[in-house]
Write a protein that holds these residues in place. Structure first.
Motif, mmCIF file in Angstrom:
data_model
loop_
_atom_site.group_PDB
_atom_site.id
_atom_site.type_symbol
_atom_site.label_atom_id
_atom_site.label_comp_id
_atom_site.label_asym_id
_atom_site.label_seq_id
_atom_site.Cartn_x
_atom_site.Cartn_y
_atom_site.Cartn_z
ATOM 1 N N LEU A 258 2.679 13.361 7.467
ATOM 2 C CA LEU A 258 2.318 11.781 7.351
ATOM 3 C C LEU A 258 0.822 11.846 6.535
ATOM 4 C CD1 LEU A 258 3.454 9.191 9.675
ATOM 5 C CD2 LEU A 258 4.338 9.634 6.935
ATOM 6 N N ASP A 259 0.322 10.860 5.421
ATOM 7 C CA ASP A 259 -1.012 11.157 4.965
ATOM 8 C C ASP A 259 -2.136 10.197 5.523
ATOM 9 O OD1 ASP A 259 -3.420 11.612 3.163
ATOM 10 O OD2 ASP A 259 -2.349 10.499 1.776
ATOM 11 N N PRO A 260 -2.849 10.663 6.248
ATOM 12 C CA PRO A 260 -3.403 10.127 7.128
ATOM 13 C C PRO A 260 -4.433 9.272 6.613
ATOM 14 C CG PRO A 260 -4.462 12.533 6.563
ATOM 15 C CD PRO A 260 -2.662 12.642 6.330
ATOM 16 N N LEU A 261 -4.832 9.585 5.376
ATOM 17 C CA LEU A 261 -5.737 8.262 4.366
ATOM 18 C C LEU A 261 -4.462 6.877 4.156
ATOM 19 C CD1 LEU A 261 -7.414 10.540 1.609
ATOM 20 C CD2 LEU A 261 -8.203 9.560 3.594
ATOM 21 N N LEU A 262 -3.228 7.128 3.902
ATOM 22 C CA LEU A 262 -2.248 6.006 3.710
ATOM 23 C C LEU A 262 -2.445 5.375 5.649
ATOM 24 C CD1 LEU A 262 -0.709 4.347 2.482
ATOM 25 C CD2 LEU A 262 1.410 6.054 3.293
ATOM 26 N N LEU A 263 -2.294 6.047 6.510
ATOM 27 C CA LEU A 263 -2.267 5.379 7.449
ATOM 28 C C LEU A 263 -3.587 4.632 7.760
ATOM 29 C CD1 LEU A 263 -0.274 8.114 9.546
ATOM 30 C CD2 LEU A 263 1.046 5.979 8.200
ATOM 31 N N GLN A 264 -4.801 5.393 7.439
ATOM 32 C CA GLN A 264 -5.762 4.665 7.615
ATOM 33 C C GLN A 264 -5.897 3.383 6.349
ATOM 34 O OE1 GLN A 264 -8.352 5.220 9.644
ATOM 35 N NE2 GLN A 264 -7.620 6.532 10.502
ATOM 36 N N GLN A 265 -5.379 3.358 5.233
ATOM 37 C CA GLN A 265 -5.292 1.691 4.617
ATOM 38 C C GLN A 265 -4.634 0.649 5.311
ATOM 39 O OE1 GLN A 265 -3.500 3.439 0.888
ATOM 40 N NE2 GLN A 265 -6.021 4.224 -0.395
ATOM 41 N N LEU A 266 -3.269 1.851 5.697
ATOM 42 C CA LEU A 266 -2.850 0.242 6.610
ATOM 43 C C LEU A 266 -3.588 -0.471 7.541
ATOM 44 C CD1 LEU A 266 0.304 2.402 6.895
ATOM 45 C CD2 LEU A 266 0.000 -0.004 5.779
ATOM 46 N N LEU A 267 -4.234 0.684 8.579
ATOM 47 C CA LEU A 267 -4.694 -0.079 9.691
ATOM 48 C C LEU A 267 -6.204 -1.176 8.871
ATOM 49 C CD1 LEU A 267 -5.602 -0.186 13.185
ATOM 50 C CD2 LEU A 267 -7.127 2.088 12.213
ATOM 51 N N GLU A 268 -6.602 -0.291 7.993
ATOM 52 C CA GLU A 268 -7.689 -1.568 7.071
ATOM 53 C C GLU A 268 -7.540 -2.813 6.782
ATOM 54 O OE1 GLU A 268 -9.088 0.350 4.276
ATOM 55 O OE2 GLU A 268 -10.254 2.228 5.186
ATOM 56 N N LEU B 256 1.160 -1.352 -0.338
ATOM 57 C CA LEU B 256 -0.147 -0.266 0.115
ATOM 58 C C LEU B 256 1.250 1.085 -0.415
ATOM 59 C CD1 LEU B 256 -2.628 -1.442 2.747
ATOM 60 C CD2 LEU B 256 -3.407 -0.414 0.179
ATOM 61 N N VAL B 257 1.714 1.044 0.899
ATOM 62 C CA VAL B 257 2.817 2.496 1.163
ATOM 63 C C VAL B 257 3.475 2.562 -0.414
ATOM 64 C CG1 VAL B 257 4.676 3.833 1.837
ATOM 65 C CG2 VAL B 257 3.434 1.989 3.441
ATOM 66 N N GLN B 258 4.489 1.606 -0.917
ATOM 67 C CA GLN B 258 4.604 1.638 -2.907
ATOM 68 C C GLN B 258 3.529 2.465 -3.326
ATOM 69 O OE1 GLN B 258 7.635 0.639 -3.292
ATOM 70 N NE2 GLN B 258 7.467 1.673 -5.096
ATOM 71 N N GLN B 259 2.585 1.741 -3.494
ATOM 72 C CA GLN B 259 1.379 2.448 -3.995
ATOM 73 C C GLN B 259 1.323 3.989 -4.251
ATOM 74 O OE1 GLN B 259 -2.084 0.111 -3.621
ATOM 75 N NE2 GLN B 259 -0.726 -2.323 -4.376
ATOM 76 N N TRP B 260 1.288 4.517 -3.252
ATOM 77 C CA TRP B 260 0.975 5.233 -2.597
ATOM 78 C C TRP B 260 2.439 6.406 -3.394
ATOM 79 C CZ3 TRP B 260 3.962 9.196 0.025
ATOM 80 C CH2 TRP B 260 3.440 10.580 0.440
ATOM 81 N N GLU B 261 3.411 5.779 -2.873
ATOM 82 C CA GLU B 261 4.620 6.484 -3.090
ATOM 83 C C GLU B 261 4.660 6.296 -4.994
ATOM 84 O OE1 GLU B 261 8.081 4.653 -1.803
ATOM 85 O OE2 GLU B 261 7.564 5.771 0.053
ATOM 86 N N ASP B 262 4.804 5.185 -5.494
ATOM 87 C CA ASP B 262 4.572 5.678 -6.655
ATOM 88 C C ASP B 262 3.517 6.483 -7.478
ATOM 89 O OD1 ASP B 262 5.865 3.427 -7.513
ATOM 90 O OD2 ASP B 262 3.751 1.937 -7.455
ATOM 91 N N GLN B 263 2.162 6.662 -6.760
ATOM 92 C CA GLN B 263 0.711 7.821 -7.150
ATOM 93 C C GLN B 263 1.291 9.180 -7.349
ATOM 94 O OE1 GLN B 263 -1.615 7.183 -4.965
ATOM 95 N NE2 GLN B 263 -3.245 5.714 -6.499
ATOM 96 N N GLN B 264 2.659 9.390 -5.907
ATOM 97 C CA GLN B 264 2.892 10.387 -5.303
ATOM 98 C C GLN B 264 4.680 11.014 -6.859
ATOM 99 O OE1 GLN B 264 1.532 12.950 -3.440
ATOM 100 N NE2 GLN B 264 0.048 10.966 -2.684
ATOM 101 N N SER B 265 5.282 10.039 -6.976
ATOM 102 C CA SER B 265 6.399 10.000 -8.164
ATOM 103 C C SER B 265 5.628 11.007 -9.720
ATOM 104 C CB SER B 265 6.632 8.678 -8.133
ATOM 105 O OG SER B 265 5.932 8.064 -8.686
ATOM 106 N N LEU B 266 4.221 10.743 -9.733
ATOM 107 C CA LEU B 266 4.002 11.071 -10.595
ATOM 108 C C LEU B 266 4.149 12.596 -10.728
ATOM 109 C CD1 LEU B 266 0.856 8.558 -11.626
ATOM 110 C CD2 LEU B 266 3.668 8.883 -12.153
ATOM 111 N N HIS B 267 3.701 13.641 -9.513
ATOM 112 C CA HIS B 267 3.524 14.240 -9.629
ATOM 113 C C HIS B 267 4.844 15.226 -8.784
ATOM 114 C CE1 HIS B 267 -0.436 14.168 -10.205
ATOM 115 N NE2 HIS B 267 -0.709 13.231 -9.216
ATOM 116 N N ARG B 268 5.700 14.699 -8.276
ATOM 117 C CA ARG B 268 7.324 15.238 -7.639
ATOM 118 C C ARG B 268 8.392 14.438 -7.902
ATOM 119 N NH1 ARG B 268 5.345 14.679 -0.997
ATOM 120 N NH2 ARG B 268 5.505 12.844 -1.038
#
Length: 442
Positions: A124-134, A37-49
């Protein structure tokens, strides 16, 4: 990345990592989280920065380590990692290579500064942390059959790190709820506890215990064999009422479970019709003590039809949408509706000659609230599970949730999610161990 140095080559460093007890403990702990989930988040962020110096996973692991080790400050975390360079490699920080160093990298230059560690916790992205909790809930569902059939709700108080909460410090206007505190502009004043004290003349006087801070709402489930699990969490300033946590917690719990809970339970602060409605829609009950909030109780028949002041069964007239958001049913005077009986009553002239009327909540949840048999075995069995929240709150307190050394809402909210992540990973470790013990020996 495994570095190389003049002291240890890569093979030796790999062997050290595989045998260091602290590294192995955290390797096993982190293995139970879904880092894809973190890797997917990083891949999405790398498209913009541009990619950051250190991975998001490295920071999250470092913060989880900080909580597990009981560190209140980023300085303590950084000092601990400097003493355990193998952990820096294991966490996945981008290493500043230095072959002349014993472990092949400069630990001081590799680790972020104390300031940046604190800033990173805030951002830290709270949505990412929520996904880890889920994801931990999904893993627990695979180990625990029927998890989440009953969900309990509660709110834990959190003291803000401000001088106004220190009763030994002189502060003017300590409990002025309108002020914005310089120590933590996001925290709010709320009531932690309210009690009635008996006075010498026999009367009672309400005493309120006030604090500046936040509330951490939690939705939890429990099973006799596996213990307690966090299904969802939500943080707000402390001036919000407990019942305001229910809807966001219920929604997050349903998303995590990928199903709606059958039963819900909570203390009397959650006595609202829409809490019962959530259970009624799915064939369950809301095991919650009734709270009159100081209002007189409406006298009703067993089918919820109200009786008037004279004790007569009132007449249903029409339904309408109440301004409070529920479907209400208008009941009129039985001496006037459906036809006048001619019987005298001093209230007949009220309400423009239409007599007295009542508008009870006629939603399924509203009816359950007043008709529910709170002495039934089902109610008692469901209500007993409310204590799962108390045990979760006790674990969270041991991990430092009650008095965080942070000064803004976002950092505290992220810290809370990380604390509940640790509680769930521990529950997952326990469930895996129990299930492994239940397997027949081959």
């Amino acid at each position: 990345m495994i570095p190389v140095s003049c002291v240890f080559d890569q093979a030796i460093l790999t062997t050290l990592l595989d045998h260091d007890p602290v590294v192995q403990d955290y390797r096993q702990f982190f293995a139970l989280l879904d880092w894809s989930l973190v890797q997917q988040w990083e891949d999405q962020q790398s498209l913009h920065r541009r990619p950051p110096t250190h991975s998001e996973a490295a920071y999250i692991k470092a913060f989880l380590l900080r909580i597990r080790e009981g560190f209140m400050y980023s300085t303590q975390l950084r000092r601990f990692l400097l003493k355990h360079p193998l952990l820096i490699i294991e966490l996945g920080f981008h290493l500043e290579l230095d072959p002349s160093a014993p472990y092949g990298f400069d630990a001081h230059k590799t680790l972020p500064s104390r300031y940046w560690l604190g800033e990173k916790l805030r951002t830290l992205d709270p949505l990412l942390l929520q996904q880890l909790l889920e994801a931990t809930v999904h893993s627990l569902q695979a180990e625990i059959p029927g998890l989440g059939e009953t969900v309990a709700f509660d709110v834990k108080h959190i003291y803000a790190w401000v001088k106004e909460n220190n009763l030994r410090t002189y502060v003017t206007e300590r409990f002025d709820k309108h002020q914005v505190l310089s120590g933590d502009p996001d925290c709010k004043l709320g009531v932690k506890r309210s009690t009635n004290q008996e006075q010498p003349d026999g009367s009672t006087k309400e005493k309120k215990e006030l604090l500046w801070g936040y509330g951490s709402g939690v939705a939890a489930a429990t099973t006799p064999d596996y213990g307690d699990v966090v299904l969802a969490e939500y943080t707000q300033p402390f001036n919000e009422g407990d019942v305001t946590y229910f809807r966001p917690l219920y929604q997050r719990a349903a998303v995590a479970l990928q199903a709606f809970p059958t039963h819900v339970t909570a203390d009397a602060a959650f006595d609202a019709w829409y809490v019962y409605e959530a259970a009624a829609r799915h064939g369950g009950i809301g095991a919650i003590p009734k709270n009159g909030h100081g209002h007189p109780e409406m006298v009703r028949d067993p089918d919820a039809v109200p009786r008037c002041a004279k004790g007569l069964r009132m007449t249903p007239r029409f339904g309408f949408q109440h301004t409070n958001g529920y479907r209400a049913q208008r009941f009129g005077c039985p001496l006037l509706f459906p036809t006048p009986t001619g019987e005298a009553c001093e209230r007949l002239s009220s309400n423009h000659g239409q007599g007295c009327h009542k508008d009870p909540n006629w939603e399924a949840g509203g009816l359950m609230r007043v008709l529910l048999d709170r002495s039934s075995p089902l109610y008692k069995a469901v209500y007993t599970q409310r204590t799962s929240c108390e045990r979760i709150n006790s674990q969270a307190k041991e991990l430092g949730i009650e008095r965080p050394r942070l000064r803004n809402r976002r950092s505290i909210a992220n810290l809370n999610t990380l604390i509940y992540l640790i509680i769930n990973v521990r529950a997952l470790q326990r469930a895996i161990s129990i299930n492994r013990g239940l397997l027949p020996m081959i």
